[in-house]
Design an enzyme around this catalytic site. Structure first.
Site, PDB file in Angstrom:
ATOM      1  NE  ARG A  53      -1.516  -2.374   2.730  1.00 52.66           N
ATOM      2  CZ  ARG A  53      -1.596  -3.651   2.353  1.00 52.66           C
ATOM      3  NH1 ARG A  53      -2.658  -4.076   1.741  1.00 52.66           N
ATOM      4  NH2 ARG A  53      -0.624  -4.514   2.613  1.00 52.66           N
ATOM      5  CB  THR A  54       3.469   2.549   2.258  1.00 53.79           C
ATOM      6  OG1 THR A  54       2.732   2.063   3.375  1.00 53.79           O
ATOM      7  CG2 THR A  54       4.050   3.904   2.582  1.00 53.79           C
ATOM      8  CE  LYS A  82      26.143  -4.003  -7.190  1.00 56.87           C
ATOM      9  NZ  LYS A  82      26.247  -2.870  -8.120  1.00 56.87           N
ATOM     10  NE  ARG A 103       7.196   0.605   4.814  1.00 57.47           N
ATOM     11  CZ  ARG A 103       5.990   0.067   4.785  1.00 57.47           C
ATOM     12  NH1 ARG A 103       5.838  -1.196   4.433  1.00 57.47           N
ATOM     13  NH2 ARG A 103       4.916   0.774   5.083  1.00 57.47           N
ATOM     14  CG  HIS A 131       3.517   3.918   8.493  1.00 55.01           C
ATOM     15  ND1 HIS A 131       3.703   4.777   7.428  1.00 55.01           N
ATOM     16  CD2 HIS A 131       3.108   2.729   7.957  1.00 55.01           C
ATOM     17  CE1 HIS A 131       3.408   4.135   6.309  1.00 55.01           C
ATOM     18  NE2 HIS A 131       3.046   2.890   6.596  1.00 55.01           N
TER      19      HIS A 131
HETATM   20  N1   CP Z   1      -0.203   0.019   5.755  1.00 57.06           N
HETATM   21  C1   CP Z   1       0.999  -0.281   5.248  1.00 57.06           C
HETATM   22  O1   CP Z   1       2.039   0.299   5.617  1.00 57.06           O
HETATM   23  O2   CP Z   1       0.973  -1.277   4.311  1.00 57.06           O
HETATM   24  P1   CP Z   1       2.216  -1.754   3.458  1.00 57.06           P
HETATM   25  O3   CP Z   1       3.177  -2.436   4.416  1.00 57.06           O
HETATM   26  O4   CP Z   1       1.663  -2.705   2.429  1.00 57.06           O
HETATM   27  O5   CP Z   1       2.864  -0.537   2.862  1.00 57.06           O
END
Ligand code: CP
Length: 303
Positions: A53-54, A82, A103, A131
């Protein structure tokens, strides 16, 4: 502000501004149209941890605004395999891009990256830290469904220790006049530091391991996955997994809604999906208008 690292980088006014801007973006996202607001701009996406999603909603958002994206979806296709360190990668991609989304499994990685580059850095999840963009879309979902955030009772349920979405959401909800309950197995309680910060801000929180105790009084069950990847001891995960299962039978006599940042494993039964309670797919959709609003705001103000 220039970066989006922690939800505490936002004031309540900032959040309300982004929610209003997201409202303006929603028709573009819904109609699958494209604007030229960020035409010619490039978003660098550094995803060292898996994401559906993110990552894809950031990509969709940037493209719906007329911009484009570069980056990698797994560390193992980058030069990290590497032995390249985070500093060098961020420095290079910062030169290629107008903003960076990162991320990473290390708490503090986004803050660290923001000290290396001039361009804005957006935290798309840093280990068990925060988040913040998920939190804004969570608030947007609440506002869309209830027309308000104030006066709601939100029960955060599941892995409150390692769940970064609930860490940033708890801080955000504390800016509003909401009641919060924390429901978790004793081993996965909300970190003391966060509870302390909330208490210091005048927010008192009920903590329990019994989901039934908050059933009648809650407007929202915000359910989280038990974060298998964060457990230092796999045996502890095996003992705790499956601690909660929210199903149709549990909530059918209530009006509460069920939210979840997803992915779900076994904490929300599939029999809930077609009921009035299930809002997690709608919530996932709102990732696009909200991230459009955040990208527009961050990239335009950096120009
Ligand atoms: N909600 C969320 O962070 O989903 P993903 O891990 O799929 O990005």
């Amino acid at each position: 502000q220039k970066n989006i690292i922690s939800i505490s980088d936002f004031s309540k006014d900032d959040i309300e501004y982004i929610l209003r801007l997201s409202d303006k973006m929603e028709p573009i996202a819904r109609s699958r149209k494209t604007s030229n607001v960020l035409s010619g701009k490039l978003l660098g996406m550094l995803f060292y941890e898996p994401s559906t999603r993110t990552r894809l909603s950031f990509e969709a958002s940037m493209k719906r605004l007329g911009g484009s994206t570069i980056g990698f979806a797994e560390a193992n296709v980058s030069s990290a395999t590497k032995g390249e360190n985070l500093t060098d990668t961020v420095k290079i991609v910062g030169e290629y891009s107008d903003a960076i989304v990162i991320r990473h499994n290390m708490e503090g990685a986004a803050r660290f990256a923001s000290g290396i580059v001039d361009v804005p850095v957006i935290n798309a999840g840093d280990g068990a830290g925060q988040h913040p963009t998920q939190t804004i879309l969570d608030l947007y979902t609440m506002k869309k469904i209830f027309g308000k955030i104030d006066d709601l009772h939100v029960a955060l349920i599941g892995d409150l220790k390692y769940g970064r979405t609930v860490h940033s959401l708890a801080y955000a909800l504390a800016m509003f006049d909401v009641k919060m309950s924390f429901v978790s197995p004793p081993e996965l309680k909300m970190p003391e530091g966060i509870v302390h910060d909330l208490n210091k801000a005048g927010v008192s929180v009920q903590q329990t391991d019994d989901v039934h105790s908050v059933l009648e009084d809650s407007d929202i069950f915000y359910v989280t996955r038990i974060q298998k990847e964060r457990f230092p001891d796999p045996e502890e995960f095996s003992r705790i997994k499956g601690a909660y299962m929210i199903d149709k039978k549990l909530v059918e006599d209530t009006d509460l809604i069920v939210m979840h940042p997803l992915p779900r494993i076994d904490e929300i039964s599939y029999d809930l999906d077609d009921t009035k309670h299930a809002k997690y797919f709608e919530q996932a959709f709102y990732g696009v208008p909200v991230r459009m609003a955040l990208l527009k705001s961050i990239i335009e103000s950096y120009e």
